[in-house]
Design a protein around this motif. Structure first.
Motif, mmCIF file in Angstrom:
data_model
loop_
_atom_site.group_PDB
_atom_site.id
_atom_site.type_symbol
_atom_site.label_atom_id
_atom_site.label_comp_id
_atom_site.label_asym_id
_atom_site.label_seq_id
_atom_site.Cartn_x
_atom_site.Cartn_y
_atom_site.Cartn_z
ATOM 1 N N ASN A 100 27.242 55.787 12.403
ATOM 2 C CA ASN A 100 26.636 57.381 12.110
ATOM 3 C C ASN A 100 25.541 57.804 13.089
ATOM 4 O OD1 ASN A 100 28.110 57.892 10.216
ATOM 5 N ND2 ASN A 100 26.683 57.669 8.452
ATOM 6 N N PHE B 73 26.137 71.644 12.371
ATOM 7 C CA PHE B 73 26.865 71.601 11.225
ATOM 8 C C PHE B 73 28.054 70.680 11.181
ATOM 9 C CE2 PHE B 73 25.257 75.821 12.104
ATOM 10 C CZ PHE B 73 24.588 76.194 11.186
ATOM 11 N N HIS C 223 21.908 64.514 9.758
ATOM 12 C CA HIS C 223 21.419 65.768 9.664
ATOM 13 C C HIS C 223 20.869 66.063 10.978
ATOM 14 C CE1 HIS C 223 21.317 67.139 5.455
ATOM 15 N NE2 HIS C 223 21.297 65.835 5.135
ATOM 16 N N LEU C 224 21.151 67.137 11.817
ATOM 17 C CA LEU C 224 20.654 67.472 13.095
ATOM 18 C C LEU C 224 20.464 68.960 12.953
ATOM 19 C CD1 LEU C 224 23.370 65.643 15.257
ATOM 20 C CD2 LEU C 224 21.038 64.907 14.878
ATOM 21 N N MET C 225 19.238 69.208 13.839
ATOM 22 C CA MET C 225 19.174 70.840 13.862
ATOM 23 C C MET C 225 20.025 71.719 14.230
ATOM 24 S SD MET C 225 16.176 71.575 12.439
ATOM 25 C CE MET C 225 15.083 72.868 13.152
ATOM 26 N N LYS D 112 24.820 65.527 18.826
ATOM 27 C CA LYS D 112 23.525 66.169 19.516
ATOM 28 C C LYS D 112 23.682 66.560 21.045
ATOM 29 C CE LYS D 112 18.375 65.331 19.852
ATOM 30 N NZ LYS D 112 17.445 64.264 19.718
ATOM 31 N N ALA E 227 25.751 60.799 15.554
ATOM 32 C CA ALA E 227 24.638 61.881 15.812
ATOM 33 C C ALA E 227 24.500 61.952 16.862
ATOM 34 C CB ALA E 227 23.598 61.396 14.657
ATOM 35 N N TYR F 252 25.957 62.646 4.742
ATOM 36 C CA TYR F 252 25.246 64.137 5.348
ATOM 37 C C TYR F 252 23.606 63.250 5.728
ATOM 38 C CZ TYR F 252 29.165 66.766 4.354
ATOM 39 O OH TYR F 252 30.075 67.367 4.337
ATOM 40 N N SER F 253 23.288 62.137 4.796
ATOM 41 C CA SER F 253 22.037 61.700 4.934
ATOM 42 C C SER F 253 21.574 61.125 6.267
ATOM 43 C CB SER F 253 21.541 60.486 3.656
ATOM 44 O OG SER F 253 22.507 59.531 4.145
ATOM 45 N N HIS F 254 22.570 60.889 7.004
ATOM 46 C CA HIS F 254 22.386 60.195 8.378
ATOM 47 C C HIS F 254 22.848 61.294 9.509
ATOM 48 C CE1 HIS F 254 21.565 56.654 5.724
ATOM 49 N NE2 HIS F 254 20.796 56.284 7.001
#
Length: 110
Positions: free
Chosen positions: A34, A77, A72-74, A42, A38, A68-70
């Motif tokens: 993950n 989606f 999450h990125l600004m 990113k 991510a 989703y807990s790992h």
């Protein structure tokens, strides 16, 4: 009584290597995967602001990876899918769950 306390302390101390292994090494693959996903998402989103939607399908056992807990990125989606292992699937012997089909023959499943 003194000997019993000594044995109890020895047993507790003997468990520490197992606790360290289980807490730090065992099953860390999904977390590392993950983190890698991510970082890829990113970087891709930073290169191309319009490319901020991603889809991840875990071909692993039922919910063996945090989603989703790992991830999450600004402004990114992520749609996450797992192999089906729902209670409805598990309770009906006539239905083969996706997770079981994948475990039995991954090449045929994919």
């Amino acid at each position: 009584v003194h000997q019993a306390k000594l044995i109890l302390v020895a047993l507790c101390l003997l468990n520490y290597p197992h606790l360290i292994y289980l807490g730090a090494i065992h099953q860390r693959g999904p977390l590392s995967a993950n983190a890698y996903l991510a970082s890829i998402m990113k970087n891709a989103a930073q290169k191309d602001n319009s490319n901020n939607q991603f889809s991840v399908h875990y071909l692993m056992g039922c919910h063996s990876a945090p989603a989703y807990s790992h991830l999450h990125l600004m402004d990114v989606f992520v749609d996450v899918d797992y192999l089906d292992c729902s209670p409805e699937c598990r309770s009906n012997e006539d239905i083969t769950c996706e997770s079981d089909a994948f475990s039995n023959d991954p090449y045929e499943f994919v």
